[in-house]
Design a protein around this motif. Structure first.
Motif, mmCIF file in Angstrom:
data_model
loop_
_atom_site.group_PDB
_atom_site.id
_atom_site.type_symbol
_atom_site.label_atom_id
_atom_site.label_comp_id
_atom_site.label_asym_id
_atom_site.label_seq_id
_atom_site.Cartn_x
_atom_site.Cartn_y
_atom_site.Cartn_z
ATOM 1 N N LYS A 1 -3.258 27.678 111.883
ATOM 2 C CA LYS A 1 -2.917 29.168 111.628
ATOM 3 C C LYS A 1 -3.603 30.764 112.330
ATOM 4 C CE LYS A 1 -3.144 29.133 106.889
ATOM 5 N NZ LYS A 1 -3.035 29.481 104.802
ATOM 6 N N SER B 1 -2.227 33.232 115.380
ATOM 7 C CA SER B 1 -1.362 33.954 115.360
ATOM 8 C C SER B 1 -1.429 34.160 116.574
ATOM 9 C CB SER B 1 -0.715 34.967 114.754
ATOM 10 O OG SER B 1 -2.042 36.123 114.571
ATOM 11 N N LYS C 1 5.962 37.719 114.978
ATOM 12 C CA LYS C 1 5.860 38.223 113.466
ATOM 13 C C LYS C 1 6.705 37.416 112.155
ATOM 14 C CE LYS C 1 7.815 42.262 110.641
ATOM 15 N NZ LYS C 1 9.366 43.742 110.870
ATOM 16 N N THR C 2 7.550 36.069 113.119
ATOM 17 C CA THR C 2 8.061 35.416 111.623
ATOM 18 C C THR C 2 6.960 34.110 111.795
ATOM 19 O OG1 THR C 2 10.650 35.635 112.165
ATOM 20 C CG2 THR C 2 10.156 33.915 111.303
ATOM 21 N N THR C 3 6.544 33.831 112.629
ATOM 22 C CA THR C 3 5.754 33.341 112.205
ATOM 23 C C THR C 3 4.015 33.157 111.397
ATOM 24 O OG1 THR C 3 6.317 31.441 114.655
ATOM 25 C CG2 THR C 3 4.160 31.288 113.926
ATOM 26 N N GLY D 1 4.148 35.380 109.266
ATOM 27 C CA GLY D 1 4.522 35.345 107.970
ATOM 28 C C GLY D 1 4.670 34.061 107.703
ATOM 29 N N LEU D 2 4.567 32.974 108.482
ATOM 30 C CA LEU D 2 4.753 31.897 107.861
ATOM 31 C C LEU D 2 3.777 31.243 107.403
ATOM 32 C CD1 LEU D 2 6.430 28.480 108.014
ATOM 33 C CD2 LEU D 2 5.661 28.921 110.013
ATOM 34 N N ARG E 1 1.657 33.503 106.997
ATOM 35 C CA ARG E 1 0.617 33.908 105.871
ATOM 36 C C ARG E 1 1.301 33.604 104.545
ATOM 37 N NH1 ARG E 1 1.070 39.972 107.774
ATOM 38 N NH2 ARG E 1 -0.917 39.767 108.970
ATOM 39 N N HIS E 2 2.377 33.208 104.843
ATOM 40 C CA HIS E 2 2.692 32.519 103.586
ATOM 41 C C HIS E 2 2.257 30.915 102.681
ATOM 42 C CE1 HIS E 2 5.872 32.583 99.837
ATOM 43 N NE2 HIS E 2 6.145 31.230 100.472
ATOM 44 N N PHE E 3 2.475 30.136 103.334
ATOM 45 C CA PHE E 3 1.530 28.635 103.286
ATOM 46 C C PHE E 3 -0.125 28.321 103.239
ATOM 47 C CE2 PHE E 3 6.565 28.743 104.204
ATOM 48 C CZ PHE E 3 6.736 28.333 103.219
ATOM 49 N N GLN E 4 0.010 28.011 102.407
ATOM 50 C CA GLN E 4 -1.675 27.190 102.659
ATOM 51 C C GLN E 4 -2.656 26.031 103.885
ATOM 52 O OE1 GLN E 4 -3.110 26.308 98.327
ATOM 53 N NE2 GLN E 4 -2.803 28.553 97.935
ATOM 54 N N ASP F 1 2.162 22.590 103.001
ATOM 55 C CA ASP F 1 1.494 22.827 101.276
ATOM 56 C C ASP F 1 0.853 21.343 100.651
ATOM 57 O OD1 ASP F 1 0.822 25.786 101.764
ATOM 58 O OD2 ASP F 1 2.593 26.336 99.951
#
Length: 181
Positions: free
Chosen positions: A60, A62, A97-99, A101-102, A104-107, A140
């Motif tokens: 993850k 970026s 920006k989309t990536t 978000g991806l 950050r959202h998933f562990q 996840d």
């Protein structure tokens, strides 16, 4: 005099120890151990870019991800939530920006390249290359979201620093997600 010699030996020993250690918290550069490339590459080939792509997703990261995309980057996919199915298309800034978000959202994210369908150069200068890959993405640990399996078509461009340059780096100019959920 004897104490100065002991002190000098200790200093040299300490310096040798410090400079022989690697930072376990910093990504390594590409090394080859029994044919397996490790972590972050210098992007001297499109395949190096794909190694960094996998690294960016799995860790993850970026910053590594942003360095994969050319300024002219274009992402293309299908929006299966619409009737009829429509195209999704966006550029580099929206993709980053989309990536992010991806990320950050998933562990956890676990991207695996499962094979290459084909790879070919698109021009005589060998500065454009297209690679179609089969992938799987586990999110996840696959507990709530099933493993995503699909194909992705990438077009890479070699960035030359001068007309005679052969050491340029490769970046992605187009990523078409061919998955059908």
């Amino acid at each position: 005099m004897k104490q100065a010699g002991i002190f000098l030996a200790l200093v040299i020993g300490a310096l040798l120890f410090v400079f022989s250690c690697e930072n376990p918290f910093a990504p390594g550069l590409k090394h080859d151990f029994e044919g397996a490339a490790l972590i972050v590459t210098d992007q001297k080939t499109p395949e190096d870019v794909l190694i960094n792509f996998k690294y960016a997703y799995n860790f993850k990261d970026s910053l590594v991800y942003a360095d994969l995309l050319d300024s002219s980057f274009l992402f293309i996919s299908k929006n299966f939530a619409t009737e009829p199915i429509t195209d999704l298309t966006w550029g580099r800034d929206v993709d980053i920006k989309t990536t992010v978000g991806l990320f950050r959202h998933f562990q956890t994210l676990n991207l695996t390249w499962e094979g290459t369908v084909y790879a070919r150069y698109l021009n005589e200068e060998r500065t454009l290359k297209e690679i179609k890959k089969v992938f799987s993405l586990v999110i996840d640990g696959g507990r709530e979201i099933p493993t995503i399996r699909g194909e992705a078509l990438f077009v890479f461009k070699k960035k030359l620093f001068s007309a005679n340059d052969t050491t340029g780096i490769w970046r992605i100019i187009r990523w078409e997600d061919l998955s059908s959920f």
